[in-house]
Design a protein around this motif. Structure first.
Motif, PDB file in Angstrom:
ATOM      1  N   ARG A 281       0.824  -1.202   0.000  1.00 13.82           N
ATOM      2  CA  ARG A 281       0.000   0.000   0.000  1.00 13.82           C
ATOM      3  C   ARG A 281       0.862   1.258   0.000  1.00 13.82           C
ATOM      4  NH1 ARG A 281      -4.676   0.780  -1.987  1.00 13.82           N
ATOM      5  NH2 ARG A 281      -5.494  -1.038  -0.907  1.00 13.82           N
ATOM      6  N   SER A 282       1.928   1.275   0.794  1.00 17.97           N
ATOM      7  CA  SER A 282       2.773   2.470   0.822  1.00 17.97           C
ATOM      8  C   SER A 282       3.493   2.659  -0.511  1.00 17.97           C
ATOM      9  CB  SER A 282       3.778   2.397   1.982  1.00 17.97           C
ATOM     10  OG  SER A 282       4.582   1.247   1.872  1.00 17.97           O
ATOM     11  N   GLU A 283       3.894   1.560  -1.139  1.00 20.85           N
ATOM     12  CA  GLU A 283       4.513   1.657  -2.466  1.00 20.85           C
ATOM     13  C   GLU A 283       3.508   2.204  -3.472  1.00 20.85           C
ATOM     14  OE1 GLU A 283       7.466  -1.237  -5.104  1.00 20.85           O
ATOM     15  OE2 GLU A 283       5.816  -2.119  -3.965  1.00 20.85           O
ATOM     16  N   GLY A 284       2.251   1.773  -3.322  1.00 25.92           N
ATOM     17  CA  GLY A 284       1.213   2.276  -4.208  1.00 25.92           C
ATOM     18  C   GLY A 284       0.969   3.760  -4.027  1.00 25.92           C
ATOM     19  N   ASN A 285       0.919   4.229  -2.794  1.00 23.51           N
ATOM     20  CA  ASN A 285       0.717   5.658  -2.573  1.00 23.51           C
ATOM     21  C   ASN A 285       1.821   6.491  -3.205  1.00 23.51           C
ATOM     22  OD1 ASN A 285      -1.532   4.928  -1.105  1.00 23.51           O
ATOM     23  ND2 ASN A 285      -1.034   6.183   0.665  1.00 23.51           N
ATOM     24  N   LEU A 286       3.029   5.930  -3.214  1.00 26.69           N
ATOM     25  CA  LEU A 286       4.157   6.628  -3.827  1.00 26.69           C
ATOM     26  C   LEU A 286       4.099   6.620  -5.350  1.00 26.69           C
ATOM     27  CD1 LEU A 286       7.349   5.511  -1.839  1.00 26.69           C
ATOM     28  CD2 LEU A 286       6.569   7.864  -2.165  1.00 26.69           C
ATOM     29  N   THR A 287       3.675   5.506  -5.940  1.00 27.27           N
ATOM     30  CA  THR A 287       3.946   5.294  -7.361  1.00 27.27           C
ATOM     31  C   THR A 287       2.717   5.025  -8.225  1.00 27.27           C
ATOM     32  OG1 THR A 287       4.351   2.910  -7.033  1.00 27.27           O
ATOM     33  CG2 THR A 287       6.233   4.383  -6.800  1.00 27.27           C
TER      34      THR A 287
END
Length: 794
Positions: A281-287
């Protein structure tokens, strides 16, 4: 078996439960992350911690020695084959389109940009091993404010500068409209940056067999993705198969050709083994590409009686660091919608696209139209205050009347049908508008610390991206058509193949209802296939509320062709002229003799055996149709919101929310309700909760759902919804889009309500999201300046 006088009840308009939910809600389905292939490896990316920096070195050797790691690569290892991620909408001839490598090779331009990839036997080993990759950077100044980015001497995101394009659009004599206008109101609004949060994170699996590749991806656009891989990355298109399994939400965030998809294909080819990547999820928020992020300066000129003269919009739109698939065109979708439902003499629009060192923006639910609707509906309230008019009365004086349709707007769109009066009257009735105004007056007179505000949004939108010639004139890279095939099986069952693939919209149910009505076969006898380019070879995919208004009409056209084929067979079997065959309520019969008719399903078996078949006729009822619409679809509606604002704490509570939408003919009211509810929630979320926040160094601070507030059911009000119905005149089903309507309408309704509650204090805006802190600060600022001592409008 039913006869003409005992026809089955029509499917269109029936509130059927979704047939796909049997597998979706029980988890008995195949999400991309469920896929396991023999010998499959897992990818994990090393991502830049800097918003802007030169890459001086990347050393992956230590990572290759970590147990479980099979390989590790830097961007330089793929420099010769990774090409540039495509942008399919170069909106002007002189647009600046910098190369966008899937993995950075010499410079990073946003936090989260991939610089290396580690491939291991499982995802956890890969995730652990990325710490062993040694990357050295030379930091460069970040560019975070799009207004400052255009100033002389600003650091450059790209060598060509920070200005991506300027797109002007003028209709009528705008100078004359504003010259000597009795009333001119100007405001500047901020559309904050949003992060799409689909329930299912992005995931990719790539597998090569010989010279053919299969790519599974949680994507909205399997056909466009296949085309892009063939056109931009040197893989023959006929050797590419893209599969979008069941996809858990998209909202535009999966309308993309992503770096991870491309790199999965390239890594799998290099290693000769299948590879998978699933984001956190955090990777998704970034990218995951972000949405909105605009500054809107809007001016309106009017007469003293409220008649609009002209509208002028000057827009700054943050592109982020690169141009993704349709990044530059998103603000231009709104360009045609700022005039909304209103009549005026002149209109001017200018959009400047700006590069910053942030994650690129692109389509997010509504894509340009929520931004436009917010600005025009906010300034209509401000104009009403200036004129001392009720804001609904002002709108009614200027909107297009139902008897004036079809109507060509000042923005050159031809609205085919609508009835704004009926939708508004019904919304006022359900809302209790006059009673709430009376309560508001009483609260103001009593000095109640909890003030009541009433917000209005009367909106329309253009959706169903089309026609191909029109979008081509806007330099859009593909067409606006859609394809469908109807296969009539020997046993009379039906297979539907659609180029429009669902990610939560209920295609399998709605498409079955359309076919059941068209062909007169049971709903249960229809199966819908989608999302696999080897099964559904043609399609333009799902976005912009186009599935029903384009894909559904293609399907209806294919059914018509099935009926035409069946008439020839039926005529032969009944020894009649084909011209004498009628098709009514699912049966083919000789005109005047319905009792001797045959169903499509009976004709299917006769076609399969072909024992008694007309000469020169192909023994098949299967039919295909491609539909390119003549116009966009224009749903509309009126949304009313009542908020209670605690002037001591800044807390905003939505007391009641009413939405009356007009989406033309309705295929399935349950699905429409779900789409409207979900859309409203996303619009409320922008108004009250969501914002992507960067610090001064360009670090995204809202990388988790603990930092980025996505509302839950407990945070939301009861929604009262209803519909009026003015059928579309540009398609045979009379349908209009619905997927984005709620999001487009709800944000200005909520913010207008908040501002309306605070108006006596001299407050005419609260920046979104209207958190308690921001509302409280606006109140304190007004008290400090004494802005509200003499009231402040209604």
């Amino acid at each position: 078996m039913t006869t003409d006088t005992q026809a089955a009840a029509p499917e269109l308009g029936k509130a059927r439960l979704r047939k796909e939910d049997a597998r979706l809600l029980t988890g008995q389905t195949n999400w991309t992350d469920n896929i396991v292939l023999p010998g499959m490896l897992h990818m994990c990316f090393v991502r830049s911690p800097f918003a802007h920096a030169r890459i001086t070195s990347v050393d992956v050797s230590a990572a290759r020695d970590v147990p479980g790691v099979i390989a590790a690569f830097s961007g330089a290892d793929f420099a010769d084959e990774q090409a540039s991620l495509p942008c399919g909408w170069p909106v002007t001839e002189d647009i600046v389109m910098p190369p966008h490598p899937p993995m950075a090779t010499d410079e990073v331009r946003y936090v989260g940009e991939a610089v290396a990839v580690v491939i291991a036997r499982d995802r956890y080993e890969a995730a652990d091993a990325i710490a062993a990759v040694d990357v050295n950077y030379e930091p460069l100044p970040p560019v975070l404010d799009m207004r400052a980015a255009l100033e002389e001497g600003s650091p450059k995101v790209h060598e060509a500068g920070n200005k991506c394009y300027v797109w002007p659009f003028v209709q009528g004599d705008i100078d004359a409209a504003f010259r000597d206008a009795p009333v001119v109101v100007e405001r500047t609004y901020r559309q904050q940056r949003l992060i799409p949060c689909a329930m299912e994170p992005r995931a990719v699996v790539a597998s090569w067999v010989a010279d053919e590749v299969t790519l599974w991806s949680s994507t909205q656009i399997p056909h466009v993705l296949r085309f892009a891989l063939g056109a931009f990355f040197g893989i023959p298109e006929q050797n590419i198969r893209v599969i979008a399994p069941d996809v858990g939400g998209g909202f535009g965030s999966k309308l993309q050709v992503t770096a991870e998809e491309v790199l999965a294909v390239l890594v799998a080819r290099k290693l000769g083994r299948p590879v998978k990547w699933t984001e956190s999820r955090s990777e998704g928020n970034l990218t995951v590409h972000h949405g909105r992020d605009q500054w809107q300066t809007i001016r309106v000129a009017a007469d003293r009686d409220g008649r609009l003269r002209g509208l002028d919009v000057d827009l700054l739109a943050d592109m982020g660091a690169y141009l993704m698939l349709v990044t530059p065109g998103i603000p231009l979708l709104g360009a045609f919608m700022y005039p909304a439902i209103y009549k005026m003499d002149a209109y001017s629009f200018k959009c400047t696209g700006v590069f910053t060192t942030k994650m690129p923006t692109d389509a997010y639910r509504g894509a340009g139209r929520p931004e436009a609707t917010f600005a025009i509906e906010r300034i209509m309230d401000e104009l009403a205050v200036e004129l001392g008019m009720d804001p609904l009365e002002l709108r009614e004086r200027n909107w297009i009347k139902h008897e004036e349709f079809p109507y060509t707007t000042i923005a050159t769109l031809v609205y085919d049908s609508g009835n704004y009066e009926a939708a508004t009257a019904r919304a006022k009735e359900l809302f209790g508008y006059d009673e709430l105004r009376a309560e508001q007056k009483a609260r103001r007179e009593s000095g109640d610390p909890v003030q009541l505000g009433i917000g209005i949004s009367t909106f329309t939108e253009m959706c169903g991206l089309a026609p191909s010639r029109v979008v081509g004139s806007l330099r859009y890279g593909v067409g606006g058509w859609e394809n469908a095939t109807v296969r009539v099986l020997a046993t009379g069952k039906i297979e539907v193949v659609t180029g429009s693939s669902a990610h939560g919209q209920g295609h399998e149910t709605a498409w079955s209802q359309i076919v059941a009505d068209k062909l007169g076969v049971p709903f249960e006898d229809i199966r819908v296939l989608h999302g696999d380019t080897q099964v559904s070879a043609k399609g333009m995919d799902t976005y912009g509320s186009r599935s029903l208004t384009v894909g559904g009409i293609a399907l209806a056209g294919a059914c018509d062709k099935v009926i035409d084929k069946a008439k020839r067979v039926a005529a032969h079997l009944m020894e009649a002229s084909e011209n004498d065959i009628e098709f009514v309520n699912g049966r083919l019969h000789v005109r005047g003799d319905p009792e001797q008719g045959r169903t499509i399903q009976e004709i299917a078996l006769a076609t399969f055996t072909a024992h008694n078949f007309p000469d020169g006729t192909e023994p098949s009822l299967d039919s295909e149709h491609t539909f390119d619409p003549e116009n966009f679809s224009f749903p509309h509606g009126t949304h009313l919101c009542a908020t209670e604002v605690d002037t001591e704490t800044g807390r905003v509570t939505i007391r009641s929310y009413v939405a009356v939408d007009d989406v033309g003919k309705v295929v399935n009211p349950l699905i429409v309700e779900g789409q409207v509810h979900g859309g409203i929630v996303q619009g409320i979320a922008q108004a009250l909760y969501e914002e992507a926040v960067y610090d001064d160094d360009g670090n995204l601070l809202t990388t988790t759902l603990a930092d980025y507030l996505v509302p839950s059911a407990a945070d939301l009000p009861h929604l009262t919804t209803d519909r009026t119905e003015t059928p579309a005149t540009t398609n045979p089903l009379g349908v209009k889009g619905v997927g984005e309507a709620g999001t487009i309408a709800s944000t200005p309704a909520v913010v207008n309500a908040i501002v309306d509650a605070l108006r006596p204090m001299g407050i005419d805006d609260v920046p979104m999201p209207c958190t308690p802190e921001r509302v409280w600060r606006a109140i304190q600022s007004a008290r400090d300046t004494g802005a509200g001592q003499n009231g402040g409008g209604q």
